[in-house]
Design a protein around this motif. Structure first.
Motif, mmCIF file in Angstrom:
data_model
loop_
_atom_site.group_PDB
_atom_site.id
_atom_site.type_symbol
_atom_site.label_atom_id
_atom_site.label_comp_id
_atom_site.label_asym_id
_atom_site.label_seq_id
_atom_site.Cartn_x
_atom_site.Cartn_y
_atom_site.Cartn_z
ATOM 1 N N PHE A 1 7.823 -7.300 15.682
ATOM 2 C CA PHE A 1 9.158 -6.705 15.603
ATOM 3 C C PHE A 1 9.056 -5.186 15.616
ATOM 4 N N CYS A 2 10.197 -4.551 15.799
ATOM 5 C CA CYS A 2 10.250 -3.095 15.906
ATOM 6 C C CYS A 2 11.119 -2.546 14.783
ATOM 7 N N PRO A 3 10.518 -2.196 13.658
ATOM 8 C CA PRO A 3 11.306 -1.656 12.560
ATOM 9 C C PRO A 3 11.680 -0.201 12.831
ATOM 10 N N GLN A 4 12.924 0.132 12.543
ATOM 11 C CA GLN A 4 13.371 1.516 12.705
ATOM 12 C C GLN A 4 13.552 2.110 11.319
ATOM 13 N N GLY A 5 13.104 3.353 11.163
ATOM 14 C CA GLY A 5 13.345 4.038 9.898
ATOM 15 C C GLY A 5 12.147 4.095 8.966
ATOM 16 N N LEU A 6 10.943 3.830 9.474
ATOM 17 C CA LEU A 6 9.752 3.980 8.622
ATOM 18 C C LEU A 6 9.290 5.434 8.667
ATOM 19 N N SER A 7 8.730 5.915 7.568
ATOM 20 C CA SER A 7 8.199 7.280 7.568
ATOM 21 C C SER A 7 6.716 7.240 7.917
ATOM 22 N N PRO A 8 6.219 8.325 8.538
ATOM 23 C CA PRO A 8 4.788 8.370 8.871
ATOM 24 C C PRO A 8 3.916 8.198 7.626
ATOM 25 N N GLU A 9 2.783 7.526 7.808
ATOM 26 C CA GLU A 9 1.808 7.334 6.711
ATOM 27 C C GLU A 9 0.436 7.592 7.298
ATOM 28 N N GLY A 10 -0.162 8.747 7.028
ATOM 29 C CA GLY A 10 -1.461 9.076 7.617
ATOM 30 C C GLY A 10 -1.369 9.027 9.131
ATOM 31 N N ASP A 11 -2.279 8.283 9.771
ATOM 32 C CA ASP A 11 -2.254 8.185 11.232
ATOM 33 C C ASP A 11 -1.200 7.199 11.723
ATOM 34 N N ARG A 12 -0.607 6.460 10.813
ATOM 35 C CA ARG A 12 0.311 5.398 11.233
ATOM 36 C C ARG A 12 1.758 5.881 11.338
ATOM 37 N N PHE A 13 2.553 5.134 12.097
ATOM 38 C CA PHE A 13 4.007 5.342 12.203
ATOM 39 C C PHE A 13 4.365 6.763 12.653
ATOM 40 N N GLN A 14 3.665 7.229 13.650
ATOM 41 C CA GLN A 14 3.873 8.604 14.118
ATOM 42 C C GLN A 14 5.031 8.741 15.105
ATOM 43 N N ASN A 15 5.436 7.641 15.723
ATOM 44 C CA ASN A 15 6.509 7.745 16.714
ATOM 45 C C ASN A 15 7.881 7.633 16.044
ATOM 46 N N ILE A 16 8.916 7.889 16.815
ATOM 47 C CA ILE A 16 10.264 7.835 16.227
ATOM 48 C C ILE A 16 10.563 6.443 15.668
ATOM 49 N N TYR A 17 10.202 5.394 16.411
ATOM 50 C CA TYR A 17 10.355 4.011 15.925
ATOM 51 C C TYR A 17 9.035 3.287 16.136
ATOM 52 N N GLN A 18 8.825 2.200 15.395
ATOM 53 C CA GLN A 18 7.519 1.524 15.430
ATOM 54 C C GLN A 18 7.603 0.155 16.108
ATOM 55 N N SER A 19 6.446 -0.329 16.530
ATOM 56 C CA SER A 19 6.319 -1.694 17.063
ATOM 57 C C SER A 19 5.079 -2.289 16.453
ATOM 58 N N GLY A 20 5.217 -3.420 15.825
ATOM 59 C CA GLY A 20 4.019 -3.993 15.224
ATOM 60 C C GLY A 20 4.165 -5.460 14.929
ATOM 61 N N TYR A 21 3.257 -5.966 14.108
ATOM 62 C CA TYR A 21 3.200 -7.408 13.889
ATOM 63 C C TYR A 21 2.626 -7.710 12.513
ATOM 64 N N MET A 22 2.859 -8.953 12.125
ATOM 65 C CA MET A 22 2.221 -9.474 10.920
ATOM 66 C C MET A 22 1.672 -10.841 11.278
ATOM 67 N N VAL A 23 0.485 -11.134 10.785
ATOM 68 C CA VAL A 23 -0.156 -12.426 11.052
ATOM 69 C C VAL A 23 -0.148 -13.214 9.754
ATOM 70 N N GLY A 24 0.091 -14.512 9.851
ATOM 71 C CA GLY A 24 0.076 -15.325 8.641
ATOM 72 C C GLY A 24 -0.001 -16.794 8.946
ATOM 73 N N LYS A 25 0.292 -17.587 7.952
ATOM 74 C CA LYS A 25 0.394 -19.033 8.163
ATOM 75 C C LYS A 25 1.646 -19.265 8.998
ATOM 76 N N PRO A 26 1.618 -20.230 9.933
ATOM 77 C CA PRO A 26 2.811 -20.445 10.747
ATOM 78 C C PRO A 26 4.075 -20.521 9.898
ATOM 79 N N VAL A 27 5.152 -19.987 10.420
ATOM 80 C CA VAL A 27 6.435 -20.021 9.694
ATOM 81 C C VAL A 27 6.793 -21.475 9.410
ATOM 82 N N ASP A 28 7.186 -21.735 8.194
ATOM 83 C CA ASP A 28 7.664 -23.065 7.846
ATOM 84 C C ASP A 28 9.113 -23.136 8.333
#
Ligand code: FRU
Length: 489
Positions: A237-264
């Motif tokens: 998903f693409c969360p909007q409104g995160l603040s930069p953290e070190g090298d991460r989240f440097q762009n205006i909006y982010q695109s990323g993922y989370m891995v886990g057990k399949p959604v129930d």
């Protein structure tokens, strides 16, 4: 520039033949047209949509506003390919302007059912008071390639607890049923993804929020996607409104993922790891995945970001899509590699091998504007090594590995025409490795860099002069061996 509603929501048929002719000439005179990336014929491209394999071909649509390089009345533009490497422009896929999509055919996805390609998308509408009312709609493509919109939305209301920022349905099938995730904003102003279920893709029931444990993670999640790989669930998903953290989240909006057990799917519970960014570069957003007939998970994204100007805006067009990447999972991390079909693009090969010692060196034949380059560095005692590409008198884009900080660094401060610098001109990420392999896909105005076979990827637009074609290899504070292969594209 303030735009009137009339300008923003103009449809293609409101432009005169002269205006279109002029627009096409303007685009044709642009030095930065890409040579092997999907780009709009004119106007603005954004999210990839409806990516699916259907009847022997990959169909890939994108968000398209033809009459300007701002976000106006969105169409779906249709492209297709048999090999994920060569794409053909088909034309308009979904035309907006009906009651269920009066102000744009926004993003959505595709799924094959009963020999037809179902395209589920968000119809953006505004009422008399200019209130936004999002509908989730269907358009169906048959074997002849004819796309027919259904007038009735398949999801006509936003459930209680969510605002009108409710869009971008991504559909999948599991256990004989259909599910979709939709990007949403809670009424308390935080982002999330919700889930629906259907037997026939026409009638949908609301299941609830994908229960992630991220209660306050940005103000809106756009373009969610969900799939399973190696018995694990992946939520993009693409969360909007995160603040930069070190090298991460440097762009205006982010695109990323989370891995886990399949959604129930009964409880929508998703037990997951950390949110990780998909790309380390400057220009990457709204990725969408699909599955190939041989079971590979492939991702394509928009090589651009919302609310940022680009140098080609003055030439009547903006943005392109990324190349398709194959996704695999390793230790809870998504590894991304260029799809193997991209080898079909390779023409003549040039190679070079050298030991670099405190120097910067070029090799005959190793240069260009549009190419794939693989370079492997080993046996380093240099503090820093790497390459400068699309380099010339004034321009250079620098990709380096700093052995002291163990970071890969992409510097586009001298990459040619300036792109908004509010978000910096350098991107970094940590990588602890003795061997460093850079695989670059360079086109007229972009670069996609796969580091160590897809452990990290940096995707960026660059706008250098056409004279800037050199590739220079360098080592600072010691030496490194370097082996390079370049294929012209
Ligand atoms: C993401 C996005 C989507 C929306 C589309 C409109 O870039 O804002 O949420 O559906 O673009 O073009």
């Amino acid at each position: 520039m303030t735009l009137s509603r009339e300008q923003k929501y103009r449809k293609l048929n409101q432009a005169s033949p002269e205006e279109l002719e002029q627009l096409k000439e303007q685009v044709a005179s642009c030095p930065w047209r890409q040579s092997y990336h999907i780009q709009p014929p004119f106007g603005l491209l954004n999210d990839p949509n409806g990516f699916a394999f259907y009847e022997g071909e990959y169909h890939l649509f994108y968000q398209w506003f033809p009459l300007g390089t701002f976000h106006g009345m969105k169409y779906w533009y249709h492209t297709k390919s048999t090999d994920l490497a060569h794409w053909e422009n088909v034309g308009i896929g979904i035309e907006p302007g009906d009651p269920q999509d009066s102000h744009g055919a926004y993003s959505g996805s595709g799924i094959v059912k009963d020999g037809e390609l179902y395209l589920m998308y968000t119809g953006n509408t505004r009422n008399e008071e200019w209130r936004r009312l999002p509908y989730q709609n269907l358009a169906i493509m048959n074997r002849e390639g004819k796309i027919t919109k259904r007038n009735e939305p398949v999801i006509a209301v936003v459930p209680d607890g969510y605002t009108d920022h409710f869009r971008d349905p991504k559909v999948w099938r599991a256990n004989g049923e259909y599910y979709c995730v939709i990007g949403a904003q809670r009424t308390n102003g935080t982002g999330c993804a919700v889930m629906y279920k259907s037997q026939d893709l026409l009638s949908w029931s609301f299941l609830g929020e994908v229960s992630t444990g991220l209660d306050d993670f940005g103000y809106m999640w756009e373009c969610p996607d969900y799939f399973e790989l190696n018995q694990q669930g992946v939520l993009l998903f693409c969360p909007q409104g995160l603040s930069p953290e070190g090298d991460r989240f440097q762009n205006i909006y982010q695109s990323g993922y989370m891995v886990g057990k399949p959604v129930d799917v009964r409880t929508q519970k998703f037990k997951h790891g950390l949110f990780q960014e998909l790309d380390r570069g400057f220009d990457f957003y709204a990725p969408q995945t699909t599955e190939t007939p041989d079971g590979r998970r492939i991702l394509v994204a928009w090589m651009g970001l919302p609310d940022v100007g680009y140098p080609t805006d003055h030439n009547g067009w903006a943005h392109c899509l990324t190349l398709p990447r194959e996704l695999t999972l390793r230790d809870g991390k998504v590894i991304q590699q260029p799809v193997r079909e991209l080898k079909h693009l390779r023409k003549e090969e040039v190679t070079a091998e050298a030991v670099l010692h405190n120097e910067t060196k070029s090799f005959s034949g190793l240069q260009g504007i549009s190419y794939e380059l693989i370079c492997e560095f080993a046996d380093a005692d240099a503090e820093c090594f790497g390459i400068e590409f699309r380099a010339g008198n004034a321009d250079k884009t620098v990709l380096a590995y700093d052995r002291n900080t163990k970071k890969v660094i992409l510097d586009r401060s001298l990459s040619g025409e300036t792109i908004v610098t509010d978000y910096g001109s350098e991107r970094r990420c940590s990588l602890d490795s003795e061997k460093i392999k850079f695989q670059l896909f360079v086109d007229t105005s972009s670069v996609e860099i796969f580091v160590n076979d897809g452990e990290e990827v940096f995707t960026s637009r660059i706008f250098p002069s056409m004279e800037s074609t050199e590739i220079r290899f360098f080592a600072q504070g010691g030496s490194v061996t370097c082996q390079a292969s370049l294929w012209k594209i």
